[in-house]
Design a protein around this motif. Structure first.
Motif, PDB file in Angstrom:
ATOM      1  N   LEU A 470       0.842  -1.188   0.000  1.00 42.10           N
ATOM      2  CA  LEU A 470       0.000   0.000   0.000  1.00 42.10           C
ATOM      3  C   LEU A 470       0.882   1.243   0.000  1.00 42.10           C
ATOM      4  O   LEU A 470       1.742   1.405   0.861  1.00 42.10           O
ATOM      5  N   ARG A 472       1.032   5.437   0.216  1.00 44.66           N
ATOM      6  CA  ARG A 472       0.248   6.588   0.675  1.00 44.66           C
ATOM      7  C   ARG A 472       1.112   7.840   0.679  1.00 44.66           C
ATOM      8  O   ARG A 472       2.342   7.762   0.771  1.00 44.66           O
ATOM      9  N   ALA A 483      -2.113   0.429  -4.651  1.00 48.64           N
ATOM     10  CA  ALA A 483      -1.703  -0.904  -4.180  1.00 48.64           C
ATOM     11  C   ALA A 483      -1.046  -1.693  -5.300  1.00 48.64           C
ATOM     12  O   ALA A 483      -1.481  -1.628  -6.456  1.00 48.64           O
TER      13      ALA A 483
END
Length: 606
Positions: A470, A472, A483
């Motif tokens: 993931l 961010r 992802a």
């Protein structure tokens, strides 16, 4: 009138004026004699050179036809009385007969040798002296070691001469011996290792970039009011010595390093190789993630976060531990540190150079805006200063060397790569391996991500034992995430964060309704995609199934005999019973039913 007609004092005065104009052919040089001459002590060479100057003057005056007395008188005026007696000058003249003037000094070396007998030193005394030096600090006085040997020798009977004798023997040791005793093997090897000489002109611009960080010696006050010694991170082009960019941070951290590398790639293009040390800010996941070899975090195992070098396609090379001088950035710091740290702008902001030094009440931290302004000014001057004499600079500034180097790369067909928008986006993310829950959502650091739009792409990883990577935005966790799977393939983008609402709020009710609607639409679309049979077709297929079962008349297999479990000793094969007739077996069977009767004993005669 001839010169010889002049009075002697006038004639000598004239020759004294002409001495510096006399010329004497040097002759052929004896290389072996000069090599032996240079091996002699400095004082012996100085004495021989003075004698050679006197002999050269005597020879030149003799060529001019001066009498011996006149020659000797002129020599005494020039060289005074030391070594210029008549006997000494005659010896010098005789010593250089047949010798070319260029070889006078080797021929006039002292012909005596030192015959003084060296004072005796016990082997154990010297070994004790060397052992104490080995175990002491590098700067421990030699005289203190000698004094301890002297005191010990009074008890042990060692022969311990004076300190000058010990010192002369110490000075006669090889440099390697002295360094090994003073510093130890590792530091001695480091001191004696000759550095490799590298030609930077063989590098192209941005072919290799050096990364390093340094803690400043002064204290600064940050915007939030905290006080610390700021750390400067710097990227330097090795080919041109240009400081490409720098970052000021409260500590040497990976997030600041990523920002710095990203800015340089955006401003100058993607460089080929990053050369750095194994610091945690440089060898961690954010920078070196995905690199096959790094010093930090061990060998790559499992799902690896993508570092900025992997995203940008930058090769990563680590300097060996303890080899800081190999990094160009370290040398730039050495140049700038005294210019910046000791400048008048930072008066009163110092508390010592030690890494753990703490400020006291007298230390006045400098606003961080001032620190940035001073660094920007000095680094800009470092780049723009003309007249550089480093390898390949040829009087240009470092900026000009970089600019010309980039043009040369273009001409050679090897231009610098420009980062794509996707690379810049991915390079600014932080990555974390996470598991997908049964709703197709993922959670990281208290934040949950996943909505109806990405549920289908993520939910297939639930229950498989596989994690997803993931990504961010570190500056805004409320921004959509991205992802990747463990093979490095994109799963989905724009994974929306899940915002928790207050209990009983209208927003929460609307969000739940939207989620149910999205689920119904997804199930409806799935039902259409499954393409089920209609009722009539399903009934016909079921009837055909039963018909196929009735047509199969193959009898079922007989059930196999089931043996009861035994939980005692393992089963063993029984010994075969003796063969007997059918009638006899019936009789034995009848007797066997009788209590306490042993038919086999009867048959055996017992």
């Amino acid at each position: 009138m001839s010169l010889s007609d002049l009075p002697e004092d006038v004639r000598l005065a004239w020759w004294e004026r002409e001495l510096d104009r006399l010329h004497l052919e040097p002759g052929a040089r004896d290389d072996a004699a000069h090599t032996a001459f240079m091996a002699q002590p400095a004082k012996a060479r100085a004495r021989a050179e003075r004698k050679a100057a006197i002999a050269s003057m005597l020879s030149a005056l003799r060529v001019q036809g001066l009498k011996e007395g006149e020659r000797f008188a002129l020599v005494r005026k020039r060289f005074e009385d030391k070594g210029t007696s008549t006997a000494s000058l005659k010896r010098l003249s005789k010593a250089v007969e047949g010798v070319d003037p260029i070889n006078y000094a080797p021929a006039l070396l002292d012909d005596y040798k030192v015959t003084a007998k060296r004072a005796e030193v016990s082997d154990d005394a010297w070994r004790f002296f060397m052992t104490m030096i080995r175990d002491a600090a590098p700067d421990w006085p030699l005289k203190e070691a000698w004094q301890r040997v002297r005191d010990t020798g009074r008890e042990t009977g060692w022969a311990v001469p004076s300190y000058p004798t010990f010192y002369r023997r110490w000075a006669e040791l090889d440099e390697a011996q002295r360094l090994e005793a003073r510093l130890g093997k590792a530091d001695a090897v480091k001191r004696l290792s000759l550095p490799a000489m590298r030609d930077k002109t063989s590098l192209m611009a941005l072919e290799e970039v050096s990364l390093d960080g340094r803690t400043q010696d002064f204290w600064g006050r940050w915007e939030n009011g905290s006080v610390s010694r700021p750390v400067i991170l710097m990227l330097v082009d090795v080919a041109s010595d240009t400081v490409l960019d720098w970052e000021l941070a409260p500590s040497e951290n990976a997030a600041a390093t990523v920002r710095l590398v990203k800015r340089v790639c955006k401003s100058f293009g993607i460089f080929d190789t990053l050369y750095t040390d194994n610091g945690s800010a440089f060898a961690g996941h954010l920078v070196a993630g995905g690199n096959p070899h790094r010093f930090r975090n061990g060998a790559p195992k499992g799902l690896q976060p993508m570092g900025i070098c992997q995203i940008m396609g930058i090769k990563l090379r680590f300097a060996m531990p303890g080899n800081a001088q190999a990094k160009i950035a370290e040398r730039i710091f050495a140049t700038l540190s005294r210019t910046v740290d000791d400048g008048p702008e930072f008066k009163g902001a110092h508390a010592g150079h030690a890494p753990g030094a703490s400020p006291n009440s007298k230390v006045a931290p400098v606003p961080i805006e001032t620190v940035r302004a001073v660094l920007a000014r000095e680094i800009g001057r470092h780049n723009r200063e003309a007249g550089r004499r480093s390898q390949g600079a040829r009087g240009r500034s470092y900026e000009a060397v970089l600019r010309d180097g980039l043009a040369e790369r273009e001409a050679l067909g090897r231009p610098v790569r420009c980062p794509t928008a996707d690379q810049l986006y991915l390079a600014g993310l932080i990555w974390k391996p996470v598991s997908v829950d049964r709703y197709g959502r993922v959670a990281a650091n208290g934040w949950t991500y996943g909505g109806p739009e990405t549920q289908e792409a993520l939910i297939r990883f639930h229950g498989t034992g596989r994690q997803v990577l993931l990504g961010r935005d570190p500056d805004d966790f409320s921004a959509p995430a991205i992802a990747y799977d463990d093979a490095g393939d994109l799963i989905c983008r724009d994974i929306q964060p899940v915002k928790r609402g207050a209990y009983g709020s209208a927003d929460g009710i609307r969000d739940a309704a939207r989620n149910r609607k999205a689920a119904r639409e997804a199930v409806k679309a799935a039902a259409v995609a499954n393409d089920y049979l209609d009722d009539d077709a399903y009934a016909r297929a079921t009837a055909a199934l039963y018909a196929s079962a009735e047509a199969d008349e193959t009898p079922p297999p007989k059930p196999r005999k089931v043996v009861g479990g035994r939980f005692g000793t393992p089963l063993r094969e029984r010994a075969p019973k003796p063969e007997m007739g059918h009638e006899l077996a019936k009789v034995i069977e009848e007797f066997d039913r009788a209590k306490g009767f042993d038919p086999w004993g009867v048959l055996s005669g017992q």
